[in-house]
Enzyme design. Structure first.
Site, PDB file in Angstrom:
ATOM      1  N   ILE A 228       0.757  -1.428  -0.007  1.00 12.78           N
ATOM      2  CA  ILE A 228       0.405   0.403   0.307  1.00 12.78           C
ATOM      3  C   ILE A 228       1.465   1.284   0.246  1.00 12.78           C
ATOM      4  CG2 ILE A 228      -2.437  -1.430   0.955  1.00 12.78           C
ATOM      5  CD1 ILE A 228      -1.666  -0.234   3.893  1.00 12.78           C
TER       6      ILE A 228
ATOM      7  N   GLY B 190       8.682   3.541  -0.707  1.00 13.81           N
ATOM      8  CA  GLY B 190       9.649   4.159  -0.670  1.00 13.81           C
ATOM      9  C   GLY B 190      10.909   3.891  -0.685  1.00 13.81           C
ATOM     10  N   GLY B 191      11.930   4.673  -0.453  1.00 17.85           N
ATOM     11  CA  GLY B 191      13.379   4.724  -0.427  1.00 17.85           C
ATOM     12  C   GLY B 191      13.812   3.607   0.640  1.00 17.85           C
ATOM     13  N   MET B 192      12.881   3.607   1.957  1.00 17.33           N
ATOM     14  CA  MET B 192      13.477   3.059   2.774  1.00 17.33           C
ATOM     15  C   MET B 192      12.460   1.239   3.221  1.00 17.33           C
ATOM     16  SD  MET B 192      13.574   4.690   6.761  1.00 17.33           S
ATOM     17  CE  MET B 192      11.854   5.340   6.319  1.00 17.33           C
TER      18      MET B 192
ATOM     19  N   VAL C  85       5.338  -0.848   1.979  1.00 12.06           N
ATOM     20  CA  VAL C  85       4.097  -0.315   3.607  1.00 12.06           C
ATOM     21  C   VAL C  85       3.507  -1.353   2.866  1.00 12.06           C
ATOM     22  CG1 VAL C  85       2.668   0.766   4.885  1.00 12.06           C
ATOM     23  CG2 VAL C  85       4.842   1.816   4.675  1.00 12.06           C
TER      24      VAL C  85
ATOM     25  N   ASP D 238       8.720  14.576  12.707  1.00 13.33           N
ATOM     26  CA  ASP D 238       8.990  14.178  10.916  1.00 13.33           C
ATOM     27  C   ASP D 238       7.713  14.860  10.737  1.00 13.33           C
ATOM     28  OD1 ASP D 238      10.430  14.149   8.701  1.00 13.33           O
ATOM     29  OD2 ASP D 238       9.431  11.627   8.761  1.00 13.33           O
TER      30      ASP D 238
END
Lengths: 186, 832
Positions: free
Chosen positions: B92, B95-97, B100, B210
């Site tokens: 869902i 990203g780069g990390m 999810v 953040d």
């Protein structure tokens, strides 16, 4: 044209050989991408990488090469910096395109993705601003290309441009101020 | 255009080469009345000044996340795969990390779907997991309708860390506002919910770090959810652990200035990020680089509020997310905002600059707070029905306290000296402001702060805080509670410190009775209060009561001698001291000797508890007449004090004095005199009042007297008396002591003015309040000697008897003073 030796490519490109330039570019580009891929595929945790390291690896070998004249060296530094600019801008453009269209999920939970989005935008903005700066002063624009995209020191930049280090220092300050203002206003 | 530019460039270059102070004059010359040129150059100079850090890293490091993200598009995991206790269903987010996933419990325990964030390789799994385990309890407490809960976390079979979060379906707050075309007021109301949720997290000591639109989602019903609370901290906020990339081209839009410069990240950083979010929610754009909100889109209050939140200096922003929320609510209600003027923040900033709290002091206070929380948590196990509530409250109060005291982040600031008092005062202000409507928590917080004020000798403030806490707690009408008992005990401690012994005893007795009811007689907290009460009696010179209380504690502790606790040992040594005060030297020494041995074994020689016992045992031995051993202990006490506190500290100076006193009694007058002179020198600086200046002179005068230096002694004593008459209260025992010695001196010399000195001593004696401590007794003794010498035998007999009555309580039968007084009485009675 089948040459793949960087030194050879460099020599050819200096004579204005377009193909040699392209080949050199794809060499740097290919290295960069391979390196990025390797990072993502099953490398042991904790092994970090600097893309800088690899790209430098490939052209530092060249720069240090005995076969390079001082003139060649200055030319190569300029060329590699420009290639690097093109590589990074092309990545940023692709990144941007993926973000906008290509099926990316809007629910972004990831700070790194946000970071890369952010940086991609900034690389593109800088590239455009640098294009505008070149119209005002070619030298200021090249100074930034060499120092920022090429990662060169002040002295190396001076060598590549054939000017005194003190001039580079001043040019660098002027260019940064101009770009900073330009990017803020954009 | 290029010609124009070359003029600009030349002027800019000239200005860059000129010292800042002279640039104005330079530009006057170069630009003349070309205002446009001048404007250009000045704006470039401003950009130059602001551009520090811009383009500072090479493009390769800077763009590395772009390259890596571009290459990392294909997912390696498949739906159906098991991660920990979860089954992955579909991607869902990515990203780069990492990815999810929508996931569900693999063991079927819960139906609920969750979001599982699988961190990709390259990040240090063990470190992340360790952080997660440390944080998870705090995270688990973050229950708030607007905060997506962090449910679980761990490391997958192949070594990748993952986090499991409440599943949230919604879109970024900025997109939501745009899509629904919300009015400004609706946007503000939505934002207030966000700020309140952040405020709740801060009260639980969790900082987001953040906050940005993609972390603030709004669902179809318009409910707000904050994502990723505390995740930034779990993943480490120093740059990017995976790529080692730390350089930043320019301000990432949501980072606070201190995050950009690698400074300390506190709740103030979240306030900044809320400011950015507020701006973007209202205008659809991010504010430009720090402080420079150049596009004037916001006006009036909202402009003021946003600017306040976006202050460069953390301590000039809103003190808390709740304050920010409150100002927006006030704006919506057309009330004047509270943080409109700059006065508050200036005050706060000035305060912080003026009164830096030393790191160690903060740590001390925090340790105290944590100890208290730990204690409260144990305590409540006994109170079955209220246990849950009490534990929550204790933890909340402890965390609040920590946050109040942490807010100024002393280690981020600097090394300057502290005013703990100011810091505490401010914590109290914040408590009163932030805890309105939560009387129970407010009272508990004020009560603890009151006690801190007692510790730093701010009696008046302590009294006010404790009185307020008491009045709230009594109004709550919950009957005797542990909170109320604790506040009463704290009031007792304050009264003790300010020498209002009767009130101290009354408050502590009340508290003790409640603790006994609530927790039982043998509960550690009950016993702690009982010990506090006994120490009031000791200071008040009523050792009998102290002995009874301390013996009762020891019986309740029921510790085996082989396994003593620090608390038990301190009680033993205090019991020894109370016995000593009763002149029961043998019992005193019998209990203190083994206690000291255990303390030495437990803490080593360099410890405060050890030192206290060394000193008290020394006194008992000295007064029993074991002067050699007393001398050894006093020497040890002096060594420990110097090691612990340094030479000029009041503790060391006191140890110097007692050693000198013992040496004087032993007749080692030369060394005694040397130490007494050192005491006089250091004591005048070490003691907060001038008492050492006359007390030391009286003492030194006594030694000189014993050495036969009558002239020196008299000079010393008269000087001391003059100082005491100026500085000490009329009935101060020190004055009596000086008079006594002068009288004794006159007696020894047969001086001309002997009669006048006797008179003075006698007058003082007559004016003496009846319950002054007994140590003026040797004055009565000297007085009797004077009267005997004058031939007033009846008066002499009476005063010898008075002196003996006191000595019998205080001194052993063979003590020289006691022997001398007895001999004097005998002589007087035998005289014709």
């Amino acid at each position: 044209m089948g040459a793949t030796d960087p030194t050879e490519l460099l020599a050819l490109s200096r004579t204005g050989n377009r193909e040699a330039l392209d080949a050199l570019f794809s060499l740097v580009y290919g290295d960069l991408r391979a390196r990025a891929h390797r990072l993502l595929q099953g490398q042991p945790a904790g092994l970090t990488l600097s893309t800088t390291a690899l790209v430098h690896e490939s052209y530092l070998k060249l720069i240090r090469s005995e076969r390079l004249s001082v003139q060649d060296r200055a030319h190569f530094l300029a060329l590699a910096a420009h290639a690097m600019r093109l590589v990074l801008v092309s990545y940023a453009r692709r990144h941007d395109a993926t973000k906008r269209g290509g099926g990316a999920i809007p629910l972004e939970l990831d700070e790194e993705l946000l970071l890369s989005n952010d940086r991609a935008e900034q690389v593109l903005a800088l590239d455009e601003a640098l294009g505008r700066l070149a119209k005002l002063s070619e030298r200021l624009s090249r100074t930034v290309e060499l120092r920022f995209f090429g990662g060169l020191t002040l002295e190396e930049t001076a060598e590549a441009l054939g000017v005194a280090p003190s001039t580079v220092k001043l040019d660098w300050q002027k260019a940064r101020a101009w770009l900073y203002r330009e990017m803020l206003d954009a | 255009m290029p010609e124009r530019w070359s003029r600009i460039e030349a002027a800019l270059e000239a200005a860059l080469l000129t010292p800042e102070a002279e640039r104005g004059a330079l530009l006057d010359r170069i630009c003349g009345d070309d205002a446009e040129l001048r404007g250009e150059v000045e704006s470039l100079l401003a950009a130059h000044a602001a551009s520090e850090g811009f383009l500072a890293t090479s493009a390769e490091s800077f763009a590395a996340p772009v390259v890596i993200a571009a290459a990392a598009r294909e997912p390696a995991d498949r739906p159906g795969q098991i991660v920990g206790r979860y089954r992955l269903l579909e991607v869902i987010g990515r990203g780069g990390m990492g990815m999810v996933w929508l996931a569900e419990r693999a063991d079927g325990q819960f139906e609920q779907k969750v979001a599982l964030k699988l961190i990709k390789r390259g990040m240090d799994s063990e470190e992340i997991l360790a952080r997660f385990l440390r944080e998870r309890q705090i995270q688990a407490r973050l229950e708030h309708p607007s905060i997506a809960r962090l449910l679980d976390g761990g490391v997958s079979d192949d070594g990748r860390p993952y986090f499991v979060m409440e599943l949230v379906v919604g879109r970024a707050i900025t997109e939501f506002c745009a899509a629904r075309r919300l009015s400004r007021e609706e946007r503000l109301r939505l934002f207030v919910v966000v700020a309140r949720a952040v405020g709740h997290a801060h009260r639980n000591l969790v900082v987001h770090r953040d906050i940005k639109p993609s972390n603030v989602l709004v669902d179809e019903q318009g409910e707000v959810k904050l994502l990723d609370f505390g995740i930034a901290k779990l993943l480490g906020d120093e740059g990017d652990a995976m790529t080692g990339v730390t350089g930043r081209l320019m301000t990432p839009e949501y980072a606070s200035p201190e995050q950009r410069t690698g400074g300390q990240v506190t709740t103030a950083s979240d306030v900044y990020q809320l400011g950015v979010l507020l701006y973007e929610v209202l205008t659809g754009h991010r504010p430009h680089a720090s402080g420079a909100i150049s596009q004037e889109r916001l006006k009036g209050d909202l402009d003021t509020i946003t600017r306040r939140a976006l202050r460069e200096e953390p301590d000039r922003r809103y003190p808390s997310a709740d304050d920010l929320a409150e100002d927006i609510e006030r704006h919506l209600a057309h009330l004047p905002i509270r943080f409109g003027g700059d006065r508050f923040s200036y005050r706060a900033a000035k305060f912080v600059r003026r009164h830096r709290l030393g790191v160690s002091t903060t740590i001390g206070l925090l340790a105290l707070t944590i100890g208290l929380v730990a204690f409260d948590a144990t305590r409540v196990r006994r109170e079955r029905d209220r246990a849950r509530h009490e534990a929550d409250k204790a933890i909340e109060v402890g965390q609040l306290m920590a946050s109040f005291l942490q807010g100024w982040s002393p280690d981020a600031s600097d090394r300057g000296e502290v005013s703990t008092r100011k810091l505490l005062g401010d914590a109290a202000l914040r408590a009163r402001r932030e805890l309105v409507g939560r009387p129970e928590i407010l009272a508990a917080t004020l009560s603890i702060l009151g006690d801190f004020h007692t510790t730093v000798a701010e009696w008046q403030a302590a009294d006010t805080l404790l009185a307020d806490a008491l009045s709230i707690q009594q109004r709550l009408d919950a009957g005797p509670t542990a909170d109320l008992a604790a506040t009463l005990a704290r009031r007792g401690r304050l009264r003790h410190k300010t020498s209002r012994f009767e009130e101290a005893i009354a408050a502590l007795n009340q508290s003790l009775a409640m603790y006994r009811d609530l927790l039982g007689r043998r509960h550690p907290e009950t016993l702690r209060i009982q010990r506090e009460l006994s120490s009031v009696y000791r200071t008040w010179k009523r050792p009998g009561e102290a002995v009874a209380l301390l013996e009762d504690i020891l019986a309740s502790l029921d510790e085996s001698a082989a396994d003593p606790t620090p608390f038990g040992l301190e009680v033993q040594s205090e019991l020894g001291y109370a016995l000593y005060q009763q002149a029961k030297y043998d019992s005193a020494i019998a209990i203190m000797r083994p206690a000291l041995e255990s303390q030495r074994a437990l803490f080593g020689p360099l410890h405060l508890s050890t030192l206290t016992t060394v000193r008290m045992l020394g006194s008992a031995l000295r007064d029993r007449g074991d002067l050699e051993e007393a001398e050894q202990l006093y020497r040890e006490a002096l060594r420990i004090s110097i090691a612990l506190y340094g030479r000029e500290h009041i503790e060391t100076v006191g140890a110097l004095f007692t050693l000198s006193l013992a040496l004087a009694r032993m007749g080692k007058l030369e060394e005694a005199e040397r130490l007494a002179r050192e005491f006089l020198l250091l004591g005048e600086r070490a003691y907060p009042d001038e008492s050492a200046s006359w007390y030391g002179r009286g003492f030194l005068g006594g030694i000189l007297l014993d050495r036969g230096d009558f002239a020196g002694a008299e000079e010393m004593l008269r000087r001391g008396l003059a100082l005491a008459q100026r500085g000490a209260p009329a009935n101060d025992p020190d004055r009596a002591d000086l008079l006594n010695r002068l009288a004794y001196l006159a007696l020894r010399r047969g001086a001309q003015d002997a009669e006048r000195v006797y008179r003075e001593a006698v007058d003082f004696d007559a004016a003496r309040p009846p319950n002054l401590p007994d140590f003026v007794s040797d004055g009565v003794h000297f007085l009797a000697m004077a009267e005997q010498q004058r031939g007033d035998l009846a008066a002499a007999a009476e005063d010898y008897r008075r002196a003996l009555t006191i000595y019998q309580k205080q001194l052993p039968a063979d003590h020289p003073y006691r022997v001398a007084a007895a001999r004097g009485l005998e002589e007087v009675l035998r005289a014709p």
